[in-house]
Design a protein around this motif. Structure first.
Motif, short mmCIF file in Angstrom:
data_model
loop_
_atom_site.label_atom_id
_atom_site.label_comp_id
_atom_site.label_asym_id
_atom_site.label_seq_id
_atom_site.Cartn_x
_atom_site.Cartn_y
_atom_site.Cartn_z
N GLY A 100 0.88 5.07 0.52
CA GLY A 100 0.19 6.46 1.14
C GLY A 100 1.16 7.38 1.21
O GLY A 100 2.12 7.75 0.70
N VAL A 114 0.78 -1.16 0.17
CA VAL A 114 0.33 -0.04 -0.42
C VAL A 114 1.02 1.41 -0.15
O VAL A 114 2.05 1.86 1.01
N VAL A 160 1.39 -4.86 2.77
CA VAL A 160 0.46 -5.36 3.78
C VAL A 160 -0.45 -7.27 3.55
O VAL A 160 -1.21 -7.65 4.24
N ASN A 171 2.84 9.69 4.51
CA ASN A 171 2.30 10.33 6.42
C ASN A 171 1.88 11.29 6.42
O ASN A 171 1.50 12.36 6.13
N PHE A 195 -8.88 -3.08 7.11
CA PHE A 195 -7.44 -1.85 7.50
C PHE A 195 -7.68 -0.43 6.74
O PHE A 195 -8.17 -0.84 5.75
N LYS A 196 -8.52 0.70 7.43
CA LYS A 196 -8.52 1.80 6.90
C LYS A 196 -7.67 2.27 6.64
O LYS A 196 -6.23 2.82 6.57
N LEU A 197 -7.74 3.15 4.79
CA LEU A 197 -6.60 4.00 4.73
C LEU A 197 -7.46 5.20 3.60
O LEU A 197 -8.87 5.32 3.81
N GLN A 198 -6.70 6.39 4.24
CA GLN A 198 -6.97 7.46 3.77
C GLN A 198 -6.86 8.20 2.32
O GLN A 198 -5.72 7.53 1.85
N VAL A 207 -4.39 6.24 -2.73
CA VAL A 207 -3.92 5.55 -2.14
C VAL A 207 -4.07 4.52 -2.89
O VAL A 207 -4.47 3.93 -3.88
#
Length: 136
Positions: free
Chosen positions: A53, A51, A65, A55, A81-84, A87
């Motif tokens: 993304g 993943v 992952v 920071n 599994f949470k992502l903003q 991504v």
């Protein structure tokens, strides 16, 4: 509101997929990964899914992952599994095909608990005893 993330498939020819939202959208978005699994045609090789993304310092980071192998771990549950977004999912090793699935939540900022806060304030005011003047 929760929306089903239609998922994506990573293969030797399509090694990455980026999930992004409209930059002008005022809503908060959460993308949650539920399952990463090998699908028909996968070879018995290590398939590493990363993943990519940003920071808290807005620097790009890549985090593995899943490491899937047909003979020992063809599927991995990621427990939402949470992502903003934005991504990117990348097949860092192996040739897949690897399927990713989950859900996408949109939280509209105008919906965000302003009315609830007002209701709570009124309830708190009702519960407080009236202020009585001090006895001299």
């Amino acid at each position: 509101s929760d929306l089903l993330f239609p998922g994506c498939e990573l293969t030797a020819s399509t090694k990455s997929y980026t999930f992004q939202v409209d930059e002008e959208d005022d809503s908060d978005h959460i993308l949650a990964l539920s399952v990463v699994c090998l699908t028909d045609g996968a070879k018995d090789e290590c398939n590493v899914v990363e993943v990519i993304g940003r920071n808290h310092e807005n620097q790009e980071i890549a985090v593995p992952v899943a490491n899937l192998k047909l003979s020992c771990q063809p599927l991995l549950s990621l427990d939402n599994f949470k992502l903003q977004p934005p991504v990117t999912f990348r097949l860092a090793a192996g040739s897949g095909p690897v399927h990713l699935a989950g859900w996408h939540r949109i939280v509209h900022r105008e919906d965000a608990s302003f009315e609830e806060d007002d209701d709570l304030s009124e309830e708190e005011d009702e519960e407080l005893p009236p202020i009585k003047p001090a006895k001299k």
